[in-house]
Write a protein that holds these residues in place. Structure first.
Motif, PDB file in Angstrom:
ATOM      1  N   LYS A 100       0.810  -1.218   0.000  1.00 44.34           N
ATOM      2  CA  LYS A 100       0.000   0.000   0.000  1.00 44.34           C
ATOM      3  C   LYS A 100       0.843   1.268   0.000  1.00 44.34           C
ATOM      4  CE  LYS A 100      -4.146  -2.020   2.096  1.00 44.34           C
ATOM      5  NZ  LYS A 100      -3.726  -3.405   1.870  1.00 44.34           N
ATOM      6  N   ASN A 101       2.134   1.174   0.364  1.00 43.67           N
ATOM      7  CA  ASN A 101       2.970   2.364   0.361  1.00 43.67           C
ATOM      8  C   ASN A 101       4.433   1.972   0.191  1.00 43.67           C
ATOM      9  OD1 ASN A 101       4.040   1.830   3.103  1.00 43.67           O
ATOM     10  ND2 ASN A 101       1.954   2.345   3.753  1.00 43.67           N
ATOM     11  N   THR A 102       5.286   2.975   0.057  1.00 41.75           N
ATOM     12  CA  THR A 102       6.701   2.742  -0.208  1.00 41.75           C
ATOM     13  C   THR A 102       7.386   1.997   0.929  1.00 41.75           C
ATOM     14  OG1 THR A 102       6.764   4.794  -1.513  1.00 41.75           O
ATOM     15  CG2 THR A 102       8.875   3.866  -0.811  1.00 41.75           C
ATOM     16  N   ARG A 103       7.170   2.448   2.154  1.00 43.56           N
ATOM     17  CA  ARG A 103       7.868   1.843   3.292  1.00 43.56           C
ATOM     18  C   ARG A 103       7.494   0.374   3.443  1.00 43.56           C
ATOM     19  NH1 ARG A 103      11.130   3.738   7.015  1.00 43.56           N
ATOM     20  NH2 ARG A 103      10.782   5.878   6.344  1.00 43.56           N
ATOM     21  N   GLU A 104       6.229   0.051   3.254  1.00 39.81           N
ATOM     22  CA  GLU A 104       5.782  -1.335   3.345  1.00 39.81           C
ATOM     23  C   GLU A 104       6.532  -2.195   2.324  1.00 39.81           C
ATOM     24  OE1 GLU A 104       1.364  -2.027   4.336  1.00 39.81           O
ATOM     25  OE2 GLU A 104       1.571  -2.773   2.298  1.00 39.81           O
ATOM     26  N   CYS A 105       6.693  -1.668   1.122  1.00 37.40           N
ATOM     27  CA  CYS A 105       7.400  -2.392   0.064  1.00 37.40           C
ATOM     28  C   CYS A 105       8.875  -2.553   0.404  1.00 37.40           C
ATOM     29  CB  CYS A 105       7.231  -1.646  -1.262  1.00 37.40           C
ATOM     30  SG  CYS A 105       8.124  -2.372  -2.650  1.00 37.40           S
ATOM     31  N   LEU A 106       9.515  -1.473   0.852  1.00 43.65           N
ATOM     32  CA  LEU A 106      10.942  -1.538   1.166  1.00 43.65           C
ATOM     33  C   LEU A 106      11.215  -2.456   2.346  1.00 43.65           C
ATOM     34  CD1 LEU A 106      12.120   2.165   0.678  1.00 43.65           C
ATOM     35  CD2 LEU A 106      12.102   0.274  -0.966  1.00 43.65           C
ATOM     36  N   ASP A 107      10.324  -2.460   3.335  1.00 45.61           N
ATOM     37  CA  ASP A 107      10.487  -3.371   4.476  1.00 45.61           C
ATOM     38  C   ASP A 107      10.471  -4.829   4.007  1.00 45.61           C
ATOM     39  OD1 ASP A 107      10.690  -1.285   6.243  1.00 45.61           O
ATOM     40  OD2 ASP A 107       8.629  -1.420   6.980  1.00 45.61           O
ATOM     41  N   ALA A 108       9.578  -5.118   3.075  1.00 47.48           N
ATOM     42  CA  ALA A 108       9.496  -6.489   2.561  1.00 47.48           C
ATOM     43  C   ALA A 108      10.753  -6.857   1.768  1.00 47.48           C
ATOM     44  CB  ALA A 108       8.255  -6.645   1.687  1.00 47.48           C
ATOM     45  N   ALA A 116      17.899  -3.156  -4.192  1.00 48.55           N
ATOM     46  CA  ALA A 116      17.300  -1.839  -3.999  1.00 48.55           C
ATOM     47  C   ALA A 116      18.124  -1.097  -2.960  1.00 48.55           C
ATOM     48  CB  ALA A 116      15.851  -1.978  -3.545  1.00 48.55           C
ATOM     49  N   LEU A 117      18.093   0.232  -3.005  1.00 45.47           N
ATOM     50  CA  LEU A 117      18.933   1.051  -2.138  1.00 45.47           C
ATOM     51  C   LEU A 117      18.082   2.040  -1.353  1.00 45.47           C
ATOM     52  CD1 LEU A 117      21.634   1.913  -4.838  1.00 45.47           C
ATOM     53  CD2 LEU A 117      21.867   0.200  -3.018  1.00 45.47           C
ATOM     54  N   LEU A 118      18.385   2.176  -0.069  1.00 46.03           N
ATOM     55  CA  LEU A 118      17.736   3.193   0.763  1.00 46.03           C
ATOM     56  C   LEU A 118      18.837   4.091   1.322  1.00 46.03           C
ATOM     57  CD1 LEU A 118      15.238   4.417   2.093  1.00 46.03           C
ATOM     58  CD2 LEU A 118      15.536   2.796   3.983  1.00 46.03           C
ATOM     59  N   ASN A 140      16.539   1.959  -7.329  1.00 43.88           N
ATOM     60  CA  ASN A 140      16.726   0.596  -7.842  1.00 43.88           C
ATOM     61  C   ASN A 140      15.684  -0.378  -7.302  1.00 43.88           C
ATOM     62  OD1 ASN A 140      18.448  -0.696  -9.727  1.00 43.88           O
ATOM     63  ND2 ASN A 140      19.428  -1.870  -8.103  1.00 43.88           N
ATOM     64  N   ILE A 141      14.555   0.157  -6.888  1.00 49.38           N
ATOM     65  CA  ILE A 141      13.469  -0.684  -6.373  1.00 49.38           C
ATOM     66  C   ILE A 141      13.024  -1.685  -7.443  1.00 49.38           C
ATOM     67  CG2 ILE A 141      11.101  -0.677  -5.480  1.00 49.38           C
ATOM     68  CD1 ILE A 141      11.661   2.189  -4.454  1.00 49.38           C
TER      69      ILE A 141
END
Length: 614
Positions: free
Chosen positions: A4-12, A46-48, A62-63
């Protein structure tokens, strides 16, 4: 179902080892973009970036950088979206195999946006100057948004059904934009927002626009998806996202996704634009500064834990290549329904996508003919040049399915070129459309947005045997050298630096065509390329395709061995010659900054966060 959002995706992604945090201070001016490109080229994660110089917001990149990550992000929905598309193609299939489509009604329900009264996106307000100012290449004109979702609605039929979401680059700073009040909105021809802007101009009213950054990955995918006209991207976002997209509206504004990370709200005011650019673009060159619409900024919103997703573009392959591959897999079965008689298409990424389109069509018009020749193929090609994003193609190479082996495909580029060059009648099968619209980013034409197109069709039996041995007795005119065989039937010759003005042909190339007539064996090379650097061009197929098709305009830069014009039809009796030199009027090619590259190298050294990645 779906993030549903960016953070949720990056956490996964982080949980499964597909994300790397970089806590060192990095600069959004050149450095961060160079890091992203290097990591993408290495097939990295991917990079944070948690510590961006002079910026309060983290940035993510790079998501979508690998095919596996794309499939992981949309793993819950991709199969059902494919089925939904096939259901549109053939409802009878659902009746025959209902168990495959049990989830289709639920997927259709997800397409409807959900109206909500509040959401994370309206938690905070900021200004444009406080947003990340990404500068990807040394000559870029300012800071840019590179993964925007630009939302507009039809002034004549407002609402979601008449909406458009496009990924049009947005210049946040630089040039003569008034800081925090104006930003540049670069949209090219044949884009959905153009219809809305035209309607607003007709009504003599501003066009309201919202620019979203981040949020559900499905919204980013929807923004790049080449959907048929009349099908709103917001509906597709719900389908590929696996949930109804919650939308919140502030009084007097367009709706915005409640889960977006950022939203810039404003209006395009009628009147003259302002210079936007330069910008290092996906053809591998800079697009130069030209006047484009200006967005007058009203509000800039962001959520509490906002993350700024970005990418950088340049000579393919880049991260946007992954979008293209993903879209192709999703829509391949739709090609025959959109383009009657066309079985397969391949917009060639290595050639910058729009400059070269390869296709396989049907040739059934005269099945009783003793020798098949392109007829229906020309109808197929004109259909491709008259619909959707394929209409921006510059060179269309199309072959008859009836002549192809079952294991041949236009996605096997060397084999497809060989098939075409063996069968094309160069006196008959080259068809030009001159002084027409071309891709805004392509500087090979006679002016911005204007140039030519060529259909190269091939059908029937083999007409020549391609050679891999240099012709004998080649006497090149002064200024030409370095003849070498690139592939069967293709010669590359090094030429002198281009000296002509725009919209002019070069008599040196005519002299080359005359000189090659006497070369023994030249008939085995129906395609000849003249380049600035023959060795670079001949190094591999990626270089060949990039140089040949991004640096030439079919009508201006086509010459021939045995060239002729008859009844306004141009052809060549022996070989075509394509002038693929950089022209005096072309935009410069992109080059890395050596000092920035040294800083990136340091991150990949022992003890650096990118050690063993780059």
């Amino acid at each position: 179902m779906g993030y549903k959002n960016t953070r949720e995706c990056l956490d996964a992604l982080e949980k499964c080892g597909e994300l790397l945090r970089i806590d060192q201070v990095v600069d959004a001016n050149l450095e961060i973009g160079a890091i992203q490109r290097r990591v993408f080229q290495a097939g990295g994660p991917a990079l944070l970036f948690t510590n961006v110089k002079d910026c309060q917001f983290p940035m993510a990149a790079n998501i979508y950088g690998t095919k596996d990550r794309m499939n992981f992000i949309f793993r819950d929905t991709i199969k059902m979206v494919e089925r939904l598309m096939k259901l549109k193609l053939s409802p009878m299939e659902a009746l025959k195999k209902p168990w495959k489509y049990l989830g289709a009604p639920k997927t259709a329900w997800h397409t409807m946006p959900k109206k909500v009264s509040t959401g994370p996106i309206i938690e905070n307000e900021t200004t444009v100057s406080k947003l990340p100012q990404l500068v990807s290449w040394p000559m870029d004109g300012g800071g840019y948004v590179t993964l925007p979702q630009v939302y507009s609605e039809s002034p004549e039929t407002p609402g979601y059904g008449g909406s458009n979401i496009g990924m049009y680059r947005v210049q946040l700073s630089g040039n003569v934009f008034i800081p925090d009040e104006e930003i540049g909105l670069h949209y090219q021809i044949h884009r959905g927002i153009g219809h809305h802007h035209a309607q607003a101009i007709k009504k003599d009213s501003p066009l309201k626009v919202n620019i979203f950054v981040g949020g559900a990955p499905a919204m980013t995918m929807a923004a790049v998806m080449p959907l048929p006209e009349g099908l709103a991207e917001i509906f597709f976002a719900g389908a590929i996202g696996g949930h109804r997209i919650p939308m919140v509206t502030r009084k007097g504004n367009l709706p915005m996704p409640a889960e977006a990370d950022f939203c810039i709200s404003g209006s395009i005011v009628n009147g003259a634009g302002k210079p936007e650019g330069p910008f290092g673009d996906h053809l591998g060159y800079y697009s130069l500064a030209h006047d484009f619409p200006v967005l007058k900024v009203d509000k800039v919103y962001h959520r509490n834990d906002a993350i700024w997703p970005f990418t950088t573009v340049g000579r393919p392959p880049q991260e946007d290549t992954m979008f293209g591959d993903f879209i192709h897999e999703l829509t391949a079965d739709l090609v025959p329904s959109v383009f009657s008689g066309v079985h397969e298409v391949h917009a060639v990424d290595a050639a910058g996508v729009h400059p070269l389109l390869l296709a396989v069509g049907s040739e059934r018009y005269v099945p009783y003919a003793e020798e098949r020749q392109p007829q229906e193929l020309l109808t197929n090609a004109m259909s491709l040049l008259g619909n959707t994003q394929t209409s921006l193609s510059k060179y269309v190479f199309i072959a008859a399915k009836e002549d192809m082996r079952s294991d041949e495909s236009c996605h096997d580029i060397p084999t497809f070129f060989r098939h075409m060059l063996e069968r094309a009648d160069l006196t008959r099968d080259l068809h030009f459309i001159t002084r027409t619209t071309i891709d805004t980013l392509d500087y090979s034409g006679i002016s911005l947005n204007q140039g030519s197109k060529m259909v190269f069709a091939a059908a029937g039996s083999k007409k020549r045997t391609l050679s891999s041995q240099l012709p004998e007795n080649i006497n090149l005119p002064d200024g030409f050298s370095g003849v070498q065989v690139f592939a069967p039937g293709i010669l590359i010759i090094q030429g002198t630096k281009h000296q002509m003005k725009r919209d002019q042909q070069d008599s040196q190339l005519d002299r080359l065509g005359e000189a090659l007539k006497s070369a023994k064996g030249i008939e085995g090379f129906p395609m000849i390329i003249v380049a600035d650097d023959a060795n670079f061009t001949a190094k591999d197929w990626d270089n060949f395709l990039w140089v040949t098709f991004t640096r030439s305009d079919p009508a201006t830069d086509m010459y021939g061995v045995g060239a002729f014009t008859h009844a306004k039809h141009w052809g060549a009796r022996t070989s075509i010659i394509i002038d693929a030199r950089l022209k005096t009027y072309h935009a410069p090619a992109l080059e890395d900054d050596p000092e920035i590259e040294k800083r990136v190298d340091a991150l990949g050294a022992v003890g650096g966060p990118l050690h063993r990645i780059i």
